[in-house]
Design an enzyme around this catalytic site. Structure first.
Site, mmCIF file in Angstrom:
data_model
loop_
_atom_site.group_PDB
_atom_site.id
_atom_site.type_symbol
_atom_site.label_atom_id
_atom_site.label_comp_id
_atom_site.label_asym_id
_atom_site.label_seq_id
_atom_site.Cartn_x
_atom_site.Cartn_y
_atom_site.Cartn_z
ATOM 1 N N HIS A 20 0.729 -1.261 0.097
ATOM 2 C CA HIS A 20 0.156 -0.106 0.046
ATOM 3 C C HIS A 20 0.858 1.177 0.063
ATOM 4 C CE1 HIS A 20 -3.924 2.029 1.247
ATOM 5 N NE2 HIS A 20 -3.055 3.093 0.997
ATOM 6 N N HIS A 22 1.448 5.449 -1.547
ATOM 7 C CA HIS A 22 1.255 6.673 -2.559
ATOM 8 C C HIS A 22 2.499 7.124 -3.092
ATOM 9 C CE1 HIS A 22 -2.812 6.581 -0.929
ATOM 10 N NE2 HIS A 22 -2.408 6.127 0.063
ATOM 11 N N ARG A 24 2.384 9.527 -5.680
ATOM 12 C CA ARG A 24 1.995 10.655 -6.586
ATOM 13 C C ARG A 24 2.676 10.809 -7.689
ATOM 14 N NH1 ARG A 24 -1.554 10.864 -2.199
ATOM 15 N NH2 ARG A 24 -0.548 11.845 -0.328
ATOM 16 N N ASN A 48 -5.252 7.456 -5.833
ATOM 17 C CA ASN A 48 -5.689 8.572 -5.871
ATOM 18 C C ASN A 48 -5.057 9.904 -6.295
ATOM 19 O OD1 ASN A 48 -3.943 8.043 -3.697
ATOM 20 N ND2 ASN A 48 -4.992 9.152 -2.234
ATOM 21 N N LYS A 114 -9.189 0.015 -5.925
ATOM 22 C CA LYS A 114 -9.329 0.569 -4.581
ATOM 23 C C LYS A 114 -10.729 1.137 -4.467
ATOM 24 C CE LYS A 114 -7.794 2.068 -0.517
ATOM 25 N NZ LYS A 114 -6.623 3.038 -0.319
ATOM 26 N N HIS A 152 -10.521 1.125 1.666
ATOM 27 C CA HIS A 152 -10.395 2.139 2.806
ATOM 28 C C HIS A 152 -11.570 1.799 3.824
ATOM 29 C CE1 HIS A 152 -8.837 6.051 4.498
ATOM 30 N NE2 HIS A 152 -10.040 6.004 5.103
ATOM 31 N N HIS A 190 -4.672 -0.457 5.691
ATOM 32 C CA HIS A 190 -4.449 0.171 7.002
ATOM 33 C C HIS A 190 -5.128 -0.094 8.098
ATOM 34 C CE1 HIS A 190 -7.254 2.955 4.888
ATOM 35 N NE2 HIS A 190 -5.889 3.339 4.173
ATOM 36 N N LEU A 235 -4.982 9.085 7.932
ATOM 37 C CA LEU A 235 -6.277 8.750 7.961
ATOM 38 C C LEU A 235 -6.136 7.006 7.597
ATOM 39 C CD1 LEU A 235 -8.688 11.173 6.756
ATOM 40 C CD2 LEU A 235 -8.480 10.341 8.978
ATOM 41 N N ASP A 263 1.465 2.497 3.569
ATOM 42 C CA ASP A 263 0.385 3.834 3.402
ATOM 43 C C ASP A 263 1.457 4.998 3.283
ATOM 44 O OD1 ASP A 263 -1.860 5.161 2.823
ATOM 45 O OD2 ASP A 263 -2.333 5.208 5.049
ATOM 46 N N HIS A 267 3.093 14.534 1.492
ATOM 47 C CA HIS A 267 2.334 15.928 1.447
ATOM 48 C C HIS A 267 3.599 16.920 2.115
ATOM 49 C CE1 HIS A 267 -1.828 14.664 1.036
ATOM 50 N NE2 HIS A 267 -1.531 13.704 2.164
ATOM 51 N N ALA A 279 -3.986 14.833 5.320
ATOM 52 C CA ALA A 279 -3.993 13.544 6.126
ATOM 53 C C ALA A 279 -2.872 12.666 5.304
ATOM 54 C CB ALA A 279 -5.218 12.740 6.228
#
Ligand code: NCD
Ligand code: ZN
Length: 362
Positions: A20, A22, A24, A48, A114, A152, A190, A235, A263, A267, A279
């Site tokens: 899992h 991210h 970007r 996402n 997802k 999620h 998660h 989150l 996860d 950011h 988050a």
């Protein structure tokens, strides 16, 4: 391999995977992707983006951008490009068609779809409004062809307390979903509660769960220690200590339903330190050192390899990686910030020191 009570100077694992992640896009992608590829052989890439990864075509293009960014990042760092396979996912919406599921399966590079309940987290406004109402045929197609649904697991009902949203999701969504589609492969992403760990342990049928380093190492006090700490905000949110202990027990139990998923969710500093901060915790750089710290805290380093390198491939029906990753017992200070494109990011536990460091994969 270490015994349960040994304190080895180093441990060598079959090369792990991150189930899992991210990463970007654009400059942020170029800044973060090497952190994961240095440790992990593969990673399930979350869809996402803005706009989200909706189709197999989108996923193909995104996969190519990830591999190109990895080559650029390695060149920039003066290292060889590590072998790293992005395992792509699609973002489920009310309009994802059964045909799209079949195209995804045929592609060979899409490994999951997802579910973001609409409004649950970062970039989830295109998410599903009513899973069993809107997505029946698509879920049936996924069940038929063995395409995993990655969930999620939080309700978005504003009347439900933020800290209870995972437990309520189990009864309102997970149980009816799995009753309607008992053969559907589901990953409860998660996991953050004892309720979730108990559900995954006891449920019938094909279910797995990922566990993040922050939920194994910290409880919700970390969010408020000495003041408001935005870099511990993700989150689903950190929960109380009893939940952390239940998650750590599940992770170190040897139960193949539980596997590694960081996860890691980058950011920039400014996006988190503001009046409505984003988050997501950035853990990719120190991921394996963080997990080793958690496993060692309960004397179970001997179970890290199965959690990190064996259970995930078994669930996804993929081969185990061939390479290895070595972790050394050395002081490893987490820097206060790291470069992120033209900006900076504050990693989880910045300023803390870990006792493990992962070596670049040979
Ligand atoms: C994730 C992100 O930033 O994309 N944030 C997070 O807190 N985990 C989204 C998600 O996985 O919920
Ligand atoms: Zn995530």
């Amino acid at each position: 391999m270490a015994g349960a009570s040994a304190r080895p100077a180093s441990i060598r694992l079959i090369r792990p995977d991150d189930w899992h992640l991210h990463v970007r896009d654009g400059a942020v992608l170029r800044s973060v992707v090497l952190d994961s590829a240095r440790q992990f052989g593969r990673a399930i890439i979350m869809p996402n983006l803005k706009p989200p990864v909706l189709t197999t075509q989108d996923a193909r293009a995104y996969r190519a951008r990830i591999l190109a960014a990895l080559r650029q990042a390695a060149e920039h760092a003066g290292t060889e490009t590590p072998a790293f396979e992005p395992l792509m996912t699609l973002y489920l919406t009310d309009h994802t068609s059964p045909d799209e599921i079949r195209r995804a399966l045929d592609s060979g590079f899409v490994h999951g779809v997802k579910l973001y309940p609409a409004g649950a987290t970062t970039h989830s406004d295109a998410g599903v409004t009513d899973l069993l109402g809107q997505c029946q045929q698509t879920l049936a197609a996924m069940q038929d062809c063995g395409m995993p649904l990655l969930v999620h697991g939080e309700v978005t009902d504003p009347a439900v307390d933020l800290f209870d949203r995972e437990a309520v999701f189990i009864e309102r969504v997970m149980v009816p979903l799995r009753r309607a589609f008992p053969e559907l492969k589901v990953v409860f992403e998660h996991l953050t509660t004892a309720d979730g760990a108990a559900y995954v342990t006891e449920a019938d049928g094909p279910i797995g769960a990922t566990l993040t380093p922050q939920h194994l190492l910290y409880n919700r006090n970390a969010l408020f220690q000495g003041g408001l700490r935005p870099h511990w905000y993700c989150l689903p949110i950190l929960k109380r200590e009893t939940h952390r202990q239940a998650l750590l027990k599940a992770a170190t139990s040897g139960n193949p339903r539980f596997f590694l998923g960081t996860d890691s969710a980058p950011h920039a500093r400014g996006a988190k330190e503001q009046d409505c901060g984003c988050a997501g915790c950035y853990t990719a750089r120190h991921a394996m050192a963080l997990y080793a710290t958690a496993f060692e805290s309960v004397g179970r380093l001997d179970r890290l390899e199965a959690f990190a390198s064996l259970h995930g491939p078994a669930f996804y029906g993929l081969p185990v990686n061939t390479g290895t990753l070595t972790l050394h017992r050395v002081e490893n200070a987490i820097p206060p910030e790291l470069p992120l494109g033209d900006d900076v990011i504050v990693p989880l536990a910045a300023g803390e020191s870990l006792r493990w460091m992962s070596q670049d994969t040979e």
